[in-house]
Design an enzyme around this catalytic site. Structure first.
Site, PDB file in Angstrom:
ATOM      1  N   CYS A 156       0.596  -1.620  -0.108  1.00 26.07           N
ATOM      2  CA  CYS A 156       0.007   0.329   0.076  1.00 26.07           C
ATOM      3  C   CYS A 156       1.033   1.042   0.105  1.00 26.07           C
ATOM      4  O   CYS A 156       0.398   2.275  -0.650  1.00 26.07           O
ATOM      5  CB  CYS A 156      -1.166   0.070   1.135  1.00 26.07           C
ATOM      6  SG  CYS A 156      -1.912  -0.934   0.730  1.00 26.07           S
TER       7      CYS A 156
HETATM    8  N1  LIG Z   1      -3.440  -5.462   2.222  1.00 30.69           N
HETATM    9  C1  LIG Z   1      -3.677  -4.254   2.293  1.00 30.69           C
HETATM   10  O1  LIG Z   1      -3.227  -4.059   3.129  1.00 30.69           O
HETATM   11  C2  LIG Z   1      -4.951  -3.779   1.976  1.00 30.69           C
HETATM   12  C3  LIG Z   1      -4.720  -2.230   2.580  1.00 30.69           C
HETATM   13  C4  LIG Z   1      -5.954  -1.465   2.589  1.00 30.69           C
HETATM   14  C5  LIG Z   1      -6.076  -1.545   1.014  1.00 30.69           C
HETATM   15  N2  LIG Z   1      -5.652  -2.921   0.452  1.00 30.69           N
HETATM   16  C6  LIG Z   1      -7.084  -2.243  -0.528  1.00 30.69           C
HETATM   17  O2  LIG Z   1      -7.690  -3.103  -1.245  1.00 30.69           O
HETATM   18  C7  LIG Z   1      -8.046  -3.886  -1.983  1.00 30.69           C
HETATM   19  C8  LIG Z   1      -8.053  -5.773  -2.016  1.00 30.69           C
HETATM   20  O3  LIG Z   1      -6.550  -5.483  -1.577  1.00 30.69           O
HETATM   21  P1  LIG Z   1      -5.817  -7.072  -1.049  1.00 30.69           P
HETATM   22  O4  LIG Z   1      -4.643  -6.876  -0.340  1.00 30.69           O
HETATM   23  O5  LIG Z   1      -7.329  -7.716  -0.088  1.00 30.69           O
HETATM   24  O6  LIG Z   1      -6.219  -7.857  -2.329  1.00 30.69           O
HETATM   25  P2  LIG Z   1      -5.305  -9.822  -3.037  1.00 30.69           P
HETATM   26  O7  LIG Z   1      -5.179  -9.853  -3.878  1.00 30.69           O
HETATM   27  O8  LIG Z   1      -4.630 -10.660  -1.303  1.00 30.69           O
HETATM   28  O9  LIG Z   1      -6.575 -10.198  -2.576  1.00 30.69           O
HETATM   29  C9  LIG Z   1      -7.910 -10.092  -3.390  1.00 30.69           C
HETATM   30  C10 LIG Z   1      -8.770 -11.123  -3.820  1.00 30.69           C
HETATM   31  O10 LIG Z   1     -10.101 -10.237  -4.985  1.00 30.69           O
HETATM   32  C11 LIG Z   1     -10.242 -11.718  -5.677  1.00 30.69           C
HETATM   33  N3  LIG Z   1     -11.314 -11.477  -7.192  1.00 30.69           N
HETATM   34  C12 LIG Z   1     -10.018 -10.374  -8.619  1.00 30.69           C
HETATM   35  N4  LIG Z   1     -11.342  -9.800  -8.487  1.00 30.69           N
HETATM   36  C13 LIG Z   1     -12.014 -10.312  -8.787  1.00 30.69           C
HETATM   37  C14 LIG Z   1     -13.564 -10.784  -8.878  1.00 30.69           C
HETATM   38  N5  LIG Z   1     -14.060  -9.858 -10.438  1.00 30.69           N
HETATM   39  N6  LIG Z   1     -14.887 -11.318  -8.351  1.00 30.69           N
HETATM   40  C15 LIG Z   1     -14.362 -12.065  -6.782  1.00 30.69           C
HETATM   41  N7  LIG Z   1     -13.319 -11.675  -6.485  1.00 30.69           N
HETATM   42  C16 LIG Z   1     -12.314 -11.145  -7.852  1.00 30.69           C
HETATM   43  C17 LIG Z   1      -9.004 -12.388  -6.086  1.00 30.69           C
HETATM   44  O11 LIG Z   1      -9.509 -13.912  -6.351  1.00 30.69           O
HETATM   45  C18 LIG Z   1      -8.335 -12.338  -4.334  1.00 30.69           C
HETATM   46  O12 LIG Z   1      -8.723 -13.480  -3.769  1.00 30.69           O
HETATM   47  C19 LIG Z   1      -6.985  -3.307  -3.154  1.00 30.69           C
HETATM   48  O13 LIG Z   1      -7.563  -2.619  -3.701  1.00 30.69           O
HETATM   49  C20 LIG Z   1      -6.141  -2.433  -1.553  1.00 30.69           C
HETATM   50  O14 LIG Z   1      -5.251  -1.700  -2.008  1.00 30.69           O
HETATM   51  C21 LIG Z   1      -5.487  -3.310   0.816  1.00 30.69           C
END
Ligand SMILES: NC(=O)c1ccc[n+]([C@@H]2O[C@H](COP(=O)([O-])OP(=O)(O)OC[C@H]3O[C@@H](n4cnc5c(N)ncnc54)[C@H](O)[C@@H]3O)[C@@H](O)[C@H]2O)c1
Length: 457
Positions: free
Chosen positions: A270
């Site tokens: 992030c």
């Molecule tokens: N990980 C962090 O620390 C964090 C913190 C704040 C914000 N975010 C934001 O949250 C969002 C997700 O991050 P994350 O780290 O959880 O990502 P990640 O890659 O760990 O998980 C995303 C999940 O979404 C699924 N996915 C993708 N396309 C899909 C669809 N069309 N339908 C259903 N499932 C789908 C994937 O299979 C995966 O399991 C991002 O925008 C990220 O910037 C993440």
């Protein structure tokens, strides 16, 4: 009151949100395009590594299930959170491809739902995205109007991996961008039962919420980098001590102590990209992006400086141990990890490198492959090396004892980047101890500082 929630995307953030909601007594259905994640949730297992998650999922199985059928999820819930990836491109812009895919499927399911529904975007998106792209996609796919049959919120979370569950249940504040007061109000009330504390809630339009999200992370990266810059200055001042400076600096209520350490730079999925995204949107809008750009540049330059210092202090034939290849403790995520980059650069320089991380050895292996070796324990890593780099402030690393190093009667060079090792490391005759942010009172440093003032004499 909303008691049935669907969570689209069961990754690092979404799986934790789903488990937390179930733990607060809500009926939760998760959706993921990855069948494995759906299967794991339905088997009561965690799809990602995060402290406390396995236990929370197992304890709340009766209220938590997953599916790949959007219609099932939308019909069985009143609120849908979109938590899918928004990967960055070369310019720092976030892609909306996964969010819009999810929005199309959610919209299609909403077409045959008669009850009011709220769609809330948790994924990090750039200012303007929700209004310009996400709302129209939902409207087109559902054939319904936002603000009428459904409402849309932009509602990001401010969590740190390794601490996600506490961060979700006890946030400093809740941020809600809303299409209208009906959905914003309903989401605010939902948070009253989701959170274990009573955080202040900030409700606003989409663009302000979208900007606030990336501004928070960019501000923190700037603060981290400011302290790292001070640490570099301290190192050149005879008697300079970053801990003394930041303890006093952080006592100023306008500044505060957190993220003011002076150590290795920031990394992870992030901080770097949110900083670059703020710079991107500023440039795209014709505004100054200098501060965000300079933070990003400094973060890289300071790392180069550390690598140069390490290479100069450690003879080429020595085996180097790198402790901590995750970007922070208690996570297996190695994205943009400074410890991983140090290990990688040393290996590229032909050095023998052994890495150890209690969570992230496997993640590191996927990137570093056979270019480094992997120790199965802290003790094994220390035993095998002649130089040791402590690259993240993991609790386990703090347990190292200078007396144990002395007992092996072999010299050890130590770079303690977070200054977490016990005092004995600084005084042990077998240890050549280096820490970020301390200026030796040696003759070269004394000469340099006095030359600055020589014309004043
Ligand atoms: N990980 C962090 O620390 C964090 C913190 C704040 C914000 N975010 C934001 O949250 C969002 C997700 O991050 P994350 O780290 O959880 O990502 P990640 O890659 O760990 O998980 C995303 C999940 O979404 C699924 N996915 C993708 N396309 C899909 C669809 N069309 N339908 C259903 N499932 C789908 C994937 O299979 C995966 O399991 C991002 O925008 C990220 O910037 C993440």
């Amino acid at each position: 009151m909303i008691e049935r929630v669907s969570v689209v995307g069961l990754g690092k953030l979404g799986a934790c949100i789903a488990a937390c909601a179930a733990s607060r007594g809500m009926e939760v259905v998760g959706v993921d395009s990855n069948r494995r994640n759906v299967g794991l949730i339905n088997d009561g297992q965690a799809p990602v590594v995060e402290p406390g998650l396995v236990e929370m999922i197992a304890a709340n199985r009766v209220r938590l299930r997953a599916t790949q059928d959007y219609s099932d999820a939308i019909m069985g819930s009143d609120l849908t959170l979109i938590v899918v990836p928004t990967p960055s491109d070369q310019d720092g812009r976030f892609s909306l491809a996964y969010v819009l895919d999810a929005a199309k499927s959610i919209g299609a399911a909403l077409a045959s739902k008669s009850d009011y529904h709220i769609v809330s975007v948790t994924s990090t998106v750039l200012p303007g995205s929700t209004q310009a792209a996400i709302v129209p996609t939902l409207e087109r796919a559902s054939g319904k109007k936002c603000g009428d049959a459904f409402g849309v919120c932009y509602n990001p979370e401010f969590i740190a991996l390794g601490d996600v569950i506490r961060g979700l249940l006890k946030p400093d504040f809740v941020l809600i961008g809303e299409s209208d007061t009906r959905c914003g109000g309903a989401l605010e009330r939902w948070y009253e039962s989701f959170c274990e504390n009573q955080p202040p809630v900030h409700r606003m339009n989409f663009v302000n919420a979208e900007l606030t999200k990336i501004a928070v992370n960019t501000f923190v990266t700037t603060k981290i980098t400011f302290a790292n810059m001070l640490a570099a200055i301290c190192e050149e001042l005879p008697g300079g001590d970053i801990d003394v400076v930041t303890a006093a600096l952080g006592a100023d209520a306008r500044i505060g102590r957190r993220y003011l350490t002076g150590a290795l730079g920031y990394g992870g999925p992030c901080f770097p990209r949110d900083n670059q995204a703020l710079a991107y949107i500023a440039r795209a809008l014709g505004c100054q992006a200098a501060l965000a750009e300079s933070t990003d540049r400094s973060n890289r330059t300071l790392l180069d400086r550390h690598v140069t210092r390490i290479k100069a202090a450690i003879a080429p034939q020595m085996t180097v141990g790198v402790l901590g290849v995750a970007y922070k403790p208690d996570t297996n995520v190695v994205e943009e990890s400074q410890g991983l980059v140090i290990a990688q650069r040393l290996a590229q320089d032909g050095r023998q490198v052994v890495v150890f991380d209690p969570y992230a050895n496997d993640s590191a292996r996927r990137i570093l492959n056979h270019s480094v070796q992997y120790a199965a324990s802290l003790n094994e890593c220390v035993r095998r090396c002649e130089a040791l780099i402590v690259a993240n402030p993991c609790r386990e690393f703090r347990s190292l004892k200078a007396a144990d190093i002395a007992r092996r009667r072999r010299p050890l060079i130590v770079f303690d980047f977070w200054r977490i090792l016990e005092e004995g490391f600084r005084h042990c005759e077998w240890i050549d101890y280096h820490a970020v942010g301390y200026g030796e009172a040696d003759s070269a440093r004394k000469a340099r500082i006095s030359s600055i003032w020589s014309s004043e004499k």
